[in-house]
Write an enzyme that holds these catalytic residues in place. Structure first.
Site, short mmCIF file in Angstrom:
data_model
loop_
_atom_site.label_atom_id
_atom_site.label_comp_id
_atom_site.label_asym_id
_atom_site.label_seq_id
_atom_site.Cartn_x
_atom_site.Cartn_y
_atom_site.Cartn_z
N CYS A 286 0.83 -1.21 0.00
CA CYS A 286 0.00 0.00 0.00
C CYS A 286 0.87 1.26 0.00
CB CYS A 286 -0.94 -0.01 1.20
SG CYS A 286 -0.12 -0.09 2.81
N HIS A 313 1.74 5.30 9.65
CA HIS A 313 0.88 4.24 9.13
C HIS A 313 -0.04 3.69 10.21
CE1 HIS A 313 -0.33 0.57 7.08
NE2 HIS A 313 0.35 0.92 6.00
#
Length: 487
Positions: A286, A313
């Protein structure tokens, strides 16, 4: 004044309501997906359509009116179109620039000449198998089921999972139906435990219970020439992923960084360079999908000498709720209770997606106690000096048109926070107000929904591999647009 505003709103609602059946008919009968500045209008509500029109203020500096787009949509309904994507925002902008003296219908017919009468370009449906049904697997399923209406796209035929005990199928259906981050599934779900199927919006999905990919013959379930999406990450090299190449499976796509010679794909950047005779691909991570599009955009225009990427994150299922053993030193500590410094392979993965990229990129990551949406901070040394205004205008335009328009988004809002990007389908979103440029240094803050945005990238890649990623019109700068202006 208040009455005028309300009357205007009611008129806009009526226009948006008139758009919905046209959009649906074009999609289901002709395989035409209607976009507005790269955002799909298929299966959207009146309010969502109006909000997307208003979003154009951030792109073009003024709101796009339904009074402008509806006549073009009505004109498209009358054309004998083949499968494609048509961006109404781009079409209106081209008309504003080059359409003087022409009707919307005549201009649209001229600009879309290449796709009129091109029904033979339709592909599909193409079978898809999901191997694993965790966070990414379920979101990919949602996206694929949402897109199945045209009948010539990707069709989820099966999900392979390990048996989880009594009530397994009902529990998996519940996880698909309700999601704490992404909300309710948009549609209906029926469970048939006798046949091990879930029917979602009319799409029948067979659940196959297995913990060994080499034991499955997919043709026994009527599945042929399928693309298998491995969402487990258990196997990441060619030998391991080749176990999926069983009867009925033509290609394998991994939703994690591939190792060895497995091609790592970031849609929008290097997917057009794929060798489509390959059978095994990776969609990288991602974070790789989030940072590579802006890096590509900045390198193309300004050149990058070196850079550092710091990702903030959201925590993932790889971490522990409470302190417990973990093979990584810090990830064993409680995810919802700590900021956790950890490594990221995204910086090194840049070279796989952009082999001609010469700049040295370093990277690190901090896991934080939020369930979704992350931000990457790109600190870049450029080959030439620039200004904040120049960089932002360039990135704004890149998000509107060109090869990265489906992957790169842009926000000029001053009050956005991470939860505002839950459900974003872009690989990454440039935060204009956080951007810093000082001479040859640029610092970009890039938001990304590390679950939904990444899943959207996976689906785009699978569509391309399948031959089902149709071109988007109008293709600005093409001969068709120039001829439409001159005719």
């Amino acid at each position: 004044m208040a009455t005028e505003q309300l009357d205007r709103w009611n008129a806009q609602e009526a226009a948006a309501e008139a758009m919905i059946p046209i959009i649906g008919t074009l999609y289901r009968d002709k395989g035409v997906t209607i976009l507005l500045h790269s955002r799909s209008l298929v299966n959207k509500s009146v309010i969502s359509i109006l909000r997307t029109h208003r979003f154009a203020r951030q792109i073009e500096g003024e709101e796009l009116s339904v009074d402008e787009t509806l006549p073009f949509l009505q004109a498209l309904r009358e054309l004998d179109l083949g499968p494609c994507k048509i961006d109404l925002g781009q079409l209106v902008n081209a008309f504003r620039t080059d359409g003087a003296g022409r009707s919307a219908a005549a201009f649209a017919a001229a600009v879309l000449a290449d796709v009129i009468g091109a029904q033979d370009r339709a592909q599909g449906p193409r079978d898809v198998v999901l191997y694993g049904f965790g966070r990414i697997g379920r979101l990919v399923a949602r996206l694929l089921i949402e897109k199945v209406g045209s009948g010539n796209g990707l069709n989820v035929r099966a999900v392979v999972v390990r048996k989880g005990g009594e009530g397994d199928l009902v529990k998996r259906a519940s996880l698909l139906r309700r999601d704490s981050v992404h909300g309710h599934f948009n549609g209906t779900i029926k469970v048939d435990t006798d046949n091990s199927t879930i029917t979602a919006n009319g799409n029948v999905v067979k659940f196959i219970y297995s913990d060994d990919p080499t034991t499955i013959d997919y043709t026994e379930y009527g599945i042929n020439d399928a693309i298998l999406i491995d969402n487990t990450g258990k196997w990441r090299d060619r030998d391991g992923l080749s176990q999926h190449l069983r009867p009925g499976i033509a290609k394998v796509v991994l939703t994690a960084p591939g190792k060895g010679d497995v091609p790592n794909i970031v849609h929008g950047v290097n997917h057009r360079d794929l060798d489509l005779s390959e059978r095994i691909y990776s969609c990288a991570s991602c974070t790789t999908n989030a940072i590579v599009p802006p890096l590509k955009a900045m390198d193309d225009e300004f050149g990058i000498v070196r850079g550092h990427v710091e990702t903030v994150h959201s925590f993932t299922n790889d971490q522990n709720l409470l302190d417990n053993y973990h093979k990584a030193d810090r990830r064993g500590r409680s995810a919802p209770f700590n900021l956790v410094l950890t490594e990221t392979g995204a910086a090194s993965a840049v070279a796989k997606a952009m082999p001609d990229f010469k700049a040295k990129i370093t990277g690190n990551s901090i896991r934080v106690p939020t369930p979704d949406v992350s931000v990457a901070i790109l600190n870049l040394q450029l080959q030439r000096e620039s200004t904040r205004e120049e960089v932002l205008e360039y990135l704004r335009r890149a998000s509107l048109a060109g090869p990265l328009s489906r992957n790169l988004d842009y926000t000029a809002a001053t009050d956005v926070v991470s939860s505002d990007f839950i459900g974003s389908r872009a690989a990454s979103i440039i935060d204009a107000n956080a951007t810093i440029v000082d001479g040859d240094t640029a610092i970009l803050y890039v938001w990304y929904d590390n679950e939904f945005g990444y899943s959207s990238q996976v689906v785009r890649t699978v569509q391309y591999i399948s031959g089902i990623e149709y071109p988007t019109y109008p293709q600005i700068g093409t001969q068709a647009v120039r001829e439409a202006a001159l005719a």
